[in-house]
Design a protein around this motif. Structure first.
Motif, PDB file in Angstrom:
ATOM      1  N   GLN A 148      26.952  19.872  53.585  1.00 19.49           N
ATOM      2  CA  GLN A 148      28.155  19.054  53.701  1.00 19.49           C
ATOM      3  C   GLN A 148      29.239  19.792  54.474  1.00 19.49           C
ATOM      4  O   GLN A 148      29.926  19.221  55.334  1.00 19.49           O
ATOM      5  CB  GLN A 148      28.661  18.684  52.310  1.00 19.49           C
ATOM      6  N   CYS A 149      29.383  21.094  54.197  1.00 23.81           N
ATOM      7  CA  CYS A 149      30.361  21.920  54.920  1.00 23.81           C
ATOM      8  C   CYS A 149      30.017  21.992  56.400  1.00 23.81           C
ATOM      9  O   CYS A 149      30.902  21.913  57.262  1.00 23.81           O
ATOM     10  CB  CYS A 149      30.414  23.320  54.323  1.00 23.81           C
ATOM     11  N   VAL A 150      28.735  22.142  56.710  1.00 30.29           N
ATOM     12  CA  VAL A 150      28.297  22.181  58.108  1.00 30.29           C
ATOM     13  C   VAL A 150      28.690  20.895  58.815  1.00 30.29           C
ATOM     14  O   VAL A 150      29.198  20.907  59.945  1.00 30.29           O
ATOM     15  CB  VAL A 150      26.771  22.406  58.196  1.00 30.29           C
ATOM     16  N   ASP A 151      28.464  19.770  58.153  1.00 29.47           N
ATOM     17  CA  ASP A 151      28.812  18.473  58.734  1.00 29.47           C
ATOM     18  C   ASP A 151      30.312  18.386  59.014  1.00 29.47           C
ATOM     19  O   ASP A 151      30.735  17.949  60.098  1.00 29.47           O
ATOM     20  CB  ASP A 151      28.393  17.355  57.781  1.00 29.47           C
ATOM     21  N   ILE A 170      36.200  12.254  58.398  1.00 30.34           N
ATOM     22  CA  ILE A 170      36.264  13.104  57.212  1.00 30.34           C
ATOM     23  C   ILE A 170      37.320  12.555  56.260  1.00 30.34           C
ATOM     24  O   ILE A 170      38.391  12.111  56.682  1.00 30.34           O
ATOM     25  CB  ILE A 170      36.618  14.561  57.602  1.00 30.34           C
ATOM     26  N   ASN A 171      37.024  12.599  54.966  1.00 28.36           N
ATOM     27  CA  ASN A 171      38.004  12.212  53.959  1.00 28.36           C
ATOM     28  C   ASN A 171      38.872  13.411  53.598  1.00 28.36           C
ATOM     29  O   ASN A 171      38.356  14.452  53.162  1.00 28.36           O
ATOM     30  CB  ASN A 171      37.296  11.699  52.699  1.00 28.36           C
ATOM     31  N   GLU A 183      32.629  16.862  48.336  1.00 23.59           N
ATOM     32  CA  GLU A 183      32.392  16.045  49.528  1.00 23.59           C
ATOM     33  C   GLU A 183      33.655  15.576  50.232  1.00 23.59           C
ATOM     34  O   GLU A 183      33.623  14.635  51.036  1.00 23.59           O
ATOM     35  CB  GLU A 183      31.513  14.828  49.192  1.00 23.59           C
ATOM     36  N   VAL A 184      34.800  16.206  49.939  1.00 18.83           N
ATOM     37  CA  VAL A 184      36.034  15.899  50.658  1.00 18.83           C
ATOM     38  C   VAL A 184      36.723  17.204  51.030  1.00 18.83           C
ATOM     39  O   VAL A 184      36.431  18.268  50.474  1.00 18.83           O
ATOM     40  CB  VAL A 184      37.007  15.028  49.812  1.00 18.83           C
ATOM     41  N   THR A 214      26.969  27.828  62.319  1.00 17.33           N
ATOM     42  CA  THR A 214      27.986  26.876  62.777  1.00 17.33           C
ATOM     43  C   THR A 214      29.345  27.551  62.890  1.00 17.33           C
ATOM     44  O   THR A 214      30.071  27.351  63.875  1.00 17.33           O
ATOM     45  CB  THR A 214      28.068  25.682  61.817  1.00 17.33           C
ATOM     46  N   GLU A 215      29.685  28.355  61.888  1.00 16.55           N
ATOM     47  CA  GLU A 215      30.970  29.046  61.909  1.00 16.55           C
ATOM     48  C   GLU A 215      31.021  30.072  63.033  1.00 16.55           C
ATOM     49  O   GLU A 215      32.035  30.225  63.712  1.00 16.55           O
ATOM     50  CB  GLU A 215      31.228  29.712  60.560  1.00 16.55           C
ATOM     51  N   LEU A 216      29.919  30.799  63.244  1.00 13.63           N
ATOM     52  CA  LEU A 216      29.870  31.790  64.320  1.00 13.63           C
ATOM     53  C   LEU A 216      30.075  31.125  65.675  1.00 13.63           C
ATOM     54  O   LEU A 216      30.810  31.631  66.528  1.00 13.63           O
ATOM     55  CB  LEU A 216      28.536  32.535  64.284  1.00 13.63           C
TER      56      LEU A 216
END
Length: 538
Positions: free
Chosen positions: A41-44, A75-76, A124-125, A258-260
């Motif tokens: 979810q964080c990646v998304d 994103i919410n 999820e938010v 993703t963060e890198l």
């Protein structure tokens, strides 16, 4: 100590439940580990926040600005209204931000920082609340660090550190107790790695500040693991730093990768901004408010330049202070410096999330960011020895001029029990005893003497536990830089050397001026190295 042990036990239980994941990853360190549903979810969210948009907020209510971001990203966003109310803030507090093109994540950073807010991911938010509250919401993650330790032999048993009581000498017969020696070389290397990870001043650690997260090393036969308890934003930063230390090729999860990628793109954008300042411009400002002038200058070069109004307010500087400048054929950098010099002598600029931010020099000195410099071409493998373990003295210092002895080290030299710890420096041949360093150490010693009590009353106090951290390359670079470093000045940035099996690295936490000085020094050394290799000494 008991709390730390309980944390280690809790983390170990969680680790054993997922040990199969790490065991599969040991054979191929660069292989991706299966992400949890929460991490996916964080990646998304992170990917959606990486899209670029144009922004133009002028005294826009915060909830409306977040609704705009929600429409663009899908994103919410959830405002923690109770937490905001406790800080005297409302959901419609005004925010102002302008940019021709910037990622939604960077825009979110600039919007929230105006009221010292930040974001985290929960249920999820994306939850928005005061920064300090999000920093207190710790979560545990496990990082495989085997490829980062030069000592690779497996651990065959768990051994406790050795302790012993040391005697003391001194006018008032001080004593030392419980010096300790690390159980292995690998342990000291892990301690060094933890020290490197703790270099960022934006991340709080219980070990160094008494509050914040913690790092617990675990050495197994199948691999070496670092269990870290930190907040969400800190984990993102630590993931990036660990990947950089491993050569930007060992992100072991989709979230870390993703963060890198985002941080690499952010670095490239910041370099583009610095290059854009070299563009020639023609400007005509006559008693123009400073905020309008710098905004226009940014538009000329296609970048965002804005005032950090809170920083200016702290120095009593109005964003509307009038400036005048009529020039053609000069660089945007020179024009910017001329404008800032007119407005106030203490103004400067810093890079911050795809923008050039105008702020006071006092604030700029505290705007640190961390960079990793590869110096493998300058330093041979094993050329710089690791810090020596076991010189962390006794728990109590002696009386007046007493030394408390620990296991293999000196602890708590005290003037009337003052807990002063001196370290054994490297050999003079290593190049550490420069004149400047001697002056600094002499000054520090004089200041210590000035604070001595006038009466010789024995006062027991805690001595320091530690190791010999004197590394000649660190000392030399700190010595030639004009910016302050904690090592000698007691404040400022930090510079640490770290060696992996494949690379030799310098990890630097400093502001833009500090990073530029270190970068320039490394470039000069690299040119000398190239010349020395092409023309060897006969």
């Amino acid at each position: 100590m008991l709390g730390f042990q309980r944390l280690a036990i809790t983390l170990l239980c969680g680790l054993l439940a997922t040990s199969q994941i790490f065991a599969e990853d040991v054979a191929t360190p660069s292989q991706m580990v299966a992400d949890s549903a929460e991490d996916l979810q964080c990646v998304d969210f992170l990917k959606k926040l990486q899209q670029s948009e144009a922004f133009e907020f002028s005294e826009t209510p915060l909830n409306e600005a977040l609704n705009f971001l929600s429409e663009k990203t899908g994103i919410n966003f959830l405002l923690d209204l109770q937490a905001l109310a406790e800080e005297g803030l409302a959901e419609d507090i005004p925010v102002s931000f302008w940019s021709q093109q910037i990622t939604c994540r960077s825009a979110l950073h600039h919007i929230l920082r105006q009221h010292d807010l930040n974001w985290t991911v929960e249920n999820e938010v994306v939850v928005i609340r005061p920064r300090y509250l999000n920093n207190e919401k710790l979560q545990s993650r496990f990082y495989l660090i085997s490829s980062m330790l030069t000592q690779q032999e497996p651990v065959t048993e768990i051994t406790a550190p050795t302790t012993q009581f040391g005697g003391g000498v001194g006018i008032n017969q001080g004593f030392g107790m419980m010096g300790s020696t690390p159980a292995s070389t690998k342990s000291s290397q892990t301690d060094r790695l933890i020290e490197v990870l703790q270099i960022s001043p934006g991340i709080e650690w219980e070990e160094t500040s008494g509050a914040g997260g913690s790092a617990v090393p675990m050495h197994f036969q199948w691999g070496d693991v670092l269990a870290i308890q930190q907040n969400f934003q800190a984990h993102l930063e630590l993931m990036t730093l660990l990947s950089q230390l491993q050569g930007n090729k060992a992100a072991t999860s989709s979230l870390a990768a993703t963060e890198l990628k985002y941080q690499q793109e952010l670095t490239q954008r910041n370099q583009q901004i610095i290059k854009a300042l070299d563009q020639e411009v023609q400007v005509q400002y006559q008693e123009t408010p400073l905020n309008e002038a710098v905004t226009h200058l940014g538009q000329l070069i296609g970048e965002t330049i804005y005032l950090e109004e809170n920083s200016l307010a702290d120095e009593g500087i109005s964003p509307d202070v009038p400036v005048s400048l009529a020039c053609a054929g000069i660089s945007a950098r020179s024009a910017l410096k001329l404008l800032l010099g007119q407005a106030h002598t203490s103004l400067t600029y810093e890079l911050d999330h795809e923008c050039l931010m105008i702020l006071s020099e006092v604030t700029a000195e505290e705007k640190y960011h961390t960079r990793v410099y590869d110096v493998s071409n300058l330093v041979a493998a094993g050329e710089i020895p690791a810090p020596l373990p076991g010189f962390g003295g006794g728990a109590f210092g002696g009386g007046y001029s007493g030394f408390g002895g620990g296991n293999g080290g000196f602890g708590g030299q005290g003037f009337n029990g003052g807990g002063y710890f001196f370290q054994l420096a490297d050999s003079p041949a290593a190049g550490t005893s420069t004149t400047g360093q001697k002056k600094k150490r002499k000054k520090a010693a004089q200041e210590e003497t000035e604070h001595m009590p006038s009466e010789d009353i024995p006062m027991p106090s805690a001595g320091s536990f530690g190791m010999n951290n004197s590394i000649w390359l660190e000392d030399a670079l700190i010595e030639i830089c004009t910016v302050p470093f904690q090592n000698y000045d007691g404040y400022g940035g930090q510079l640490l050397f770290y060696e992996t099996p494949e690379r030799r690295l310098l990890v630097v936490s400093h502001n833009l001026a500090g990073q530029e000085e270190v970068s320039q020094a490394i470039q000069n050394l690299t040119r000398l190295h190239a010349n020395a290799v092409s023309k060897p000494v006969q």
